[in-house]
Design a protein around this motif. Sequence first.
Motif, PDB file in Angstrom:
ATOM      1  N   PRO A 148      81.448 -19.969 -79.811  1.00  7.59           N
ATOM      2  CA  PRO A 148      82.195 -21.114 -79.635  1.00  7.59           C
ATOM      3  C   PRO A 148      82.682 -21.188 -78.189  1.00  7.59           C
ATOM      4  CG  PRO A 148      83.478 -19.803 -81.079  1.00  7.59           C
ATOM      5  CD  PRO A 148      82.097 -19.142 -80.984  1.00  7.59           C
ATOM      6  N   VAL A 149      83.115 -20.233 -77.311  1.00 10.01           N
ATOM      7  CA  VAL A 149      83.457 -20.047 -76.109  1.00 10.01           C
ATOM      8  C   VAL A 149      82.223 -20.784 -75.248  1.00 10.01           C
ATOM      9  CG1 VAL A 149      83.966 -18.783 -74.097  1.00 10.01           C
ATOM     10  CG2 VAL A 149      85.206 -18.333 -76.148  1.00 10.01           C
ATOM     11  N   THR A 150      81.106 -20.350 -75.366  1.00 11.13           N
ATOM     12  CA  THR A 150      80.072 -20.714 -74.641  1.00 11.13           C
ATOM     13  C   THR A 150      79.617 -22.216 -75.159  1.00 11.13           C
ATOM     14  OG1 THR A 150      78.755 -18.590 -74.881  1.00 11.13           O
ATOM     15  CG2 THR A 150      77.565 -20.371 -74.221  1.00 11.13           C
ATOM     16  N   VAL A 151      79.974 -22.764 -76.232  1.00  8.41           N
ATOM     17  CA  VAL A 151      79.360 -24.063 -76.798  1.00  8.41           C
ATOM     18  C   VAL A 151      80.586 -24.948 -75.863  1.00  8.41           C
ATOM     19  CG1 VAL A 151      79.275 -25.768 -78.470  1.00  8.41           C
ATOM     20  CG2 VAL A 151      78.408 -23.560 -78.849  1.00  8.41           C
ATOM     21  N   ILE A 152      81.911 -24.551 -76.101  1.00 10.17           N
ATOM     22  CA  ILE A 152      82.723 -25.574 -75.651  1.00 10.17           C
ATOM     23  C   ILE A 152      82.682 -25.494 -74.013  1.00 10.17           C
ATOM     24  CG2 ILE A 152      84.788 -23.995 -75.439  1.00 10.17           C
ATOM     25  CD1 ILE A 152      84.739 -27.717 -76.421  1.00 10.17           C
ATOM     26  N   SER A 153      82.241 -24.336 -73.322  1.00  4.79           N
ATOM     27  CA  SER A 153      82.305 -24.258 -71.904  1.00  4.79           C
ATOM     28  C   SER A 153      81.101 -25.067 -71.281  1.00  4.79           C
ATOM     29  CB  SER A 153      82.217 -22.825 -71.371  1.00  4.79           C
ATOM     30  OG  SER A 153      83.391 -22.044 -71.654  1.00  4.79           O
ATOM     31  N   GLU A 154      80.121 -25.200 -71.961  1.00  2.00           N
ATOM     32  CA  GLU A 154      79.049 -25.938 -71.784  1.00  2.00           C
ATOM     33  C   GLU A 154      79.268 -27.463 -71.921  1.00  2.00           C
ATOM     34  OE1 GLU A 154      75.297 -24.574 -73.532  1.00  2.00           O
ATOM     35  OE2 GLU A 154      75.337 -22.692 -72.454  1.00  2.00           O
ATOM     36  N   LEU A 155      79.953 -27.888 -73.024  1.00  8.25           N
ATOM     37  CA  LEU A 155      80.205 -29.206 -73.341  1.00  8.25           C
ATOM     38  C   LEU A 155      81.199 -29.825 -72.192  1.00  8.25           C
ATOM     39  CD1 LEU A 155      79.922 -31.525 -75.177  1.00  8.25           C
ATOM     40  CD2 LEU A 155      81.985 -30.555 -76.381  1.00  8.25           C
ATOM     41  N   LEU A 156      82.211 -28.908 -71.799  1.00  9.54           N
ATOM     42  CA  LEU A 156      83.115 -29.341 -70.738  1.00  9.54           C
ATOM     43  C   LEU A 156      82.649 -29.243 -69.211  1.00  9.54           C
ATOM     44  CD1 LEU A 156      86.414 -27.677 -72.408  1.00  9.54           C
ATOM     45  CD2 LEU A 156      85.627 -30.054 -72.249  1.00  9.54           C
ATOM     46  N   GLY A 157      81.907 -28.246 -69.203  1.00 14.52           N
ATOM     47  CA  GLY A 157      81.196 -27.870 -67.813  1.00 14.52           C
ATOM     48  C   GLY A 157      81.893 -26.911 -67.062  1.00 14.52           C
ATOM     49  N   VAL A 158      82.368 -25.729 -67.857  1.00 23.83           N
ATOM     50  CA  VAL A 158      83.308 -24.765 -67.470  1.00 23.83           C
ATOM     51  C   VAL A 158      82.332 -23.634 -67.203  1.00 23.83           C
ATOM     52  CG1 VAL A 158      84.951 -23.210 -67.857  1.00 23.83           C
ATOM     53  CG2 VAL A 158      85.348 -25.568 -68.587  1.00 23.83           C
ATOM     54  N   PRO A 159      82.372 -22.960 -66.145  1.00 23.63           N
ATOM     55  CA  PRO A 159      81.673 -21.642 -66.034  1.00 23.63           C
ATOM     56  C   PRO A 159      81.796 -20.556 -67.170  1.00 23.63           C
ATOM     57  CG  PRO A 159      82.337 -22.240 -63.907  1.00 23.63           C
ATOM     58  CD  PRO A 159      83.312 -23.101 -64.985  1.00 23.63           C
ATOM     59  N   VAL A 160      80.935 -20.246 -68.096  1.00 26.62           N
ATOM     60  CA  VAL A 160      81.061 -19.339 -69.170  1.00 26.62           C
ATOM     61  C   VAL A 160      81.522 -17.852 -68.530  1.00 26.62           C
ATOM     62  CG1 VAL A 160      79.954 -18.323 -70.982  1.00 26.62           C
ATOM     63  CG2 VAL A 160      79.268 -20.554 -70.405  1.00 26.62           C
ATOM     64  N   ALA A 161      80.879 -17.691 -67.272  1.00 26.92           N
ATOM     65  CA  ALA A 161      81.283 -16.268 -66.762  1.00 26.92           C
ATOM     66  C   ALA A 161      83.132 -16.252 -66.451  1.00 26.92           C
ATOM     67  CB  ALA A 161      80.785 -16.307 -65.385  1.00 26.92           C
ATOM     68  N   ASP A 162      83.631 -17.548 -66.523  1.00 26.17           N
ATOM     69  CA  ASP A 162      85.024 -17.429 -66.390  1.00 26.17           C
ATOM     70  C   ASP A 162      85.965 -17.218 -67.778  1.00 26.17           C
ATOM     71  OD1 ASP A 162      84.832 -17.729 -64.034  1.00 26.17           O
ATOM     72  OD2 ASP A 162      85.139 -19.999 -63.999  1.00 26.17           O
ATOM     73  N   ARG A 163      85.306 -16.886 -68.887  1.00 27.75           N
ATOM     74  CA  ARG A 163      85.722 -16.999 -70.327  1.00 27.75           C
ATOM     75  C   ARG A 163      86.642 -15.926 -70.494  1.00 27.75           C
ATOM     76  NH1 ARG A 163      84.046 -13.584 -74.237  1.00 27.75           N
ATOM     77  NH2 ARG A 163      82.205 -12.433 -73.958  1.00 27.75           N
ATOM     78  N   HIS A 164      86.338 -14.725 -69.789  1.00 26.40           N
ATOM     79  CA  HIS A 164      87.538 -13.526 -70.061  1.00 26.40           C
ATOM     80  C   HIS A 164      89.010 -13.864 -69.604  1.00 26.40           C
ATOM     81  CE1 HIS A 164      84.636 -10.994 -72.035  1.00 26.40           C
ATOM     82  NE2 HIS A 164      83.799 -11.161 -70.826  1.00 26.40           N
ATOM     83  N   ASP A 165      88.802 -14.631 -68.510  1.00 25.12           N
ATOM     84  CA  ASP A 165      90.272 -15.060 -67.853  1.00 25.12           C
ATOM     85  C   ASP A 165      91.042 -16.079 -68.518  1.00 25.12           C
ATOM     86  OD1 ASP A 165      89.789 -13.445 -65.470  1.00 25.12           O
ATOM     87  OD2 ASP A 165      88.779 -15.000 -64.281  1.00 25.12           O
ATOM     88  N   GLY A 168      92.243 -14.724 -71.807  1.00 24.40           N
ATOM     89  CA  GLY A 168      93.434 -14.000 -71.801  1.00 24.40           C
ATOM     90  C   GLY A 168      94.571 -14.913 -71.640  1.00 24.40           C
ATOM     91  N   TRP A 169      94.447 -15.862 -70.728  1.00 22.37           N
ATOM     92  CA  TRP A 169      95.589 -16.768 -70.565  1.00 22.37           C
ATOM     93  C   TRP A 169      96.073 -17.498 -71.560  1.00 22.37           C
ATOM     94  CZ3 TRP A 169      92.544 -18.721 -65.968  1.00 22.37           C
ATOM     95  CH2 TRP A 169      92.423 -17.744 -64.751  1.00 22.37           C
ATOM     96  N   THR A 170      94.836 -17.929 -72.356  1.00 22.72           N
ATOM     97  CA  THR A 170      95.161 -18.577 -73.680  1.00 22.72           C
ATOM     98  C   THR A 170      95.958 -17.972 -74.744  1.00 22.72           C
ATOM     99  OG1 THR A 170      93.347 -20.136 -73.363  1.00 22.72           O
ATOM    100  CG2 THR A 170      94.011 -20.050 -75.647  1.00 22.72           C
ATOM    101  N   ASP A 171      95.377 -16.573 -74.863  1.00 27.54           N
ATOM    102  CA  ASP A 171      96.103 -15.843 -76.019  1.00 27.54           C
ATOM    103  C   ASP A 171      97.532 -15.766 -75.589  1.00 27.54           C
ATOM    104  OD1 ASP A 171      93.569 -15.428 -77.199  1.00 27.54           O
ATOM    105  OD2 ASP A 171      93.386 -13.336 -76.251  1.00 27.54           O
ATOM    106  N   ASP A 172      97.856 -15.307 -74.173  1.00 29.63           N
ATOM    107  CA  ASP A 172      99.341 -15.019 -73.846  1.00 29.63           C
ATOM    108  C   ASP A 172     100.086 -16.206 -74.284  1.00 29.63           C
ATOM    109  OD1 ASP A 172      98.964 -12.609 -73.068  1.00 29.63           O
ATOM    110  OD2 ASP A 172      98.548 -13.117 -71.127  1.00 29.63           O
ATOM    111  N   MET A 173      99.540 -17.505 -74.250  1.00 30.20           N
ATOM    112  CA  MET A 173     100.430 -18.727 -74.356  1.00 30.20           C
ATOM    113  C   MET A 173     100.575 -19.167 -75.649  1.00 30.20           C
ATOM    114  SD  MET A 173      99.339 -21.374 -71.225  1.00 30.20           S
ATOM    115  CE  MET A 173      97.745 -20.982 -71.057  1.00 30.20           C
ATOM    116  N   ILE A 174      99.243 -18.690 -76.535  1.00 33.15           N
ATOM    117  CA  ILE A 174      99.234 -19.249 -77.874  1.00 33.15           C
ATOM    118  C   ILE A 174      99.380 -18.375 -79.174  1.00 33.15           C
ATOM    119  CG2 ILE A 174      97.826 -20.231 -79.617  1.00 33.15           C
ATOM    120  CD1 ILE A 174      96.399 -22.011 -77.243  1.00 33.15           C
TER     121      ILE A 174
END
Length: 408
Positions: A148-165, A168-174
């Motif tokens: 799902p990270v790859t799917v939503i990244s492609e849909l939004l236009g976000v580099p998949v390579a940035d997913r680990h960053d 991690g930030w999302t986990d800390d917030m949510i």
Amino acid sequence: MSQQPVLLPYADPAFLADPFPLYRQLREEGPVRRAVIAGGLETWLVTRYEDGLAALSDPRLSSDVHDASDPRLLEQLPATERASLLSNMLRTDPPDHTRLRRLVSKAFTARRVAELRPRVQEITDRLLDDIVPAGRADLVADFALPLPVTVISELLGVPVADRHDFQGWTDDMILRRAEQPDPAVVDTAWQHMRTYLTGLLEAKRARPGDDLLSALITARDEEQRLDEDELIAMAFLLLAAGYITTVNLIGGGIAALLAHPGQMEMLRDDPALLPGAIEELLRYDGPVSPGIARFAREDVSIAGVAIPRGATVLIASAIADRDPGQFPDPDDLDITRQDNAHLAFGHGIHYCLGAPLARLEGQVAIGTVLRRLPGLALAVPPGELRWRPGGLRGPERLPVTFSSDGAN
């Protein structure tokens, strides 16, 4: 209500593994129960299906945290730019919610999502190609998360390579534990996320693409249908909400099937059952638990229970979805269940915008796993699985073994 609040024991691994005996007890004790949930927050749990369905459409119950009387709800958010983070459609009410939702709804229609199926299947197969030869994997880290990270990244236009960053930030917030979250950790995570999103949006302004974020920038800069804070908040919401619950749907769904081998074999033998099976997995042990928060704009009565203005009301979908008044034999996993109008995606104007995409990803992911991983079995005793605490439910890891034949 004279009862003392019941504490949901998020520090207890046994509860995290199986909260449903306590959930059943709470539902049997009454339609509305005071409870202390993750982070020490006190809430009013709506435990029965009919009441939960009505509450999700009740305009007296707000999605805006500013309507809550408990200051800890705001304190759990970043101290800086708190208002900007809250200016997203998940935490707004009409008319702002209507305007914001309309901007992105076309990207998540059933027809638009159906067009994504070949790409979702391609990503699924590529991920499984990588793990099949080993004959073992962690189906969360190796599959349920990156899909799902790859799917939503492609849909939004976000580099998949940035997913680990951003993961991690999302986990800390949510992600919520039993204890109150550390404000400094939350604030730092949001600052990183805000800086990242600002840079990403600036890059897309310079070189727009055929993606959802570029379309939102046009709505911001040319059509002036949202302001900069709303643009940042929308980008964060779509990025985080676009994967975090689907990870748990896939991982938790596979875990549930492994615990019910007869149901798993039935589904493997008849893939036509997949759409109904996904609905049943959402009902039986969905990715949001215990439920969906609202805040009383005024004194309200639910099922005869008086709830004061400003109170946090938790429509406990995970409890209501096992209400025997709505679902026969609710504690049984039955992938052939009919009339399965569960509340896992909510109801009313805030019904999950990404539900069609989550359903598609769940069907493709679980169906392909059953087809390509023969002999699928847990690699550890079920009691050793660790489950996420507080709000979002799913296994943290799902170690499995399987035959390395990996048929396509």
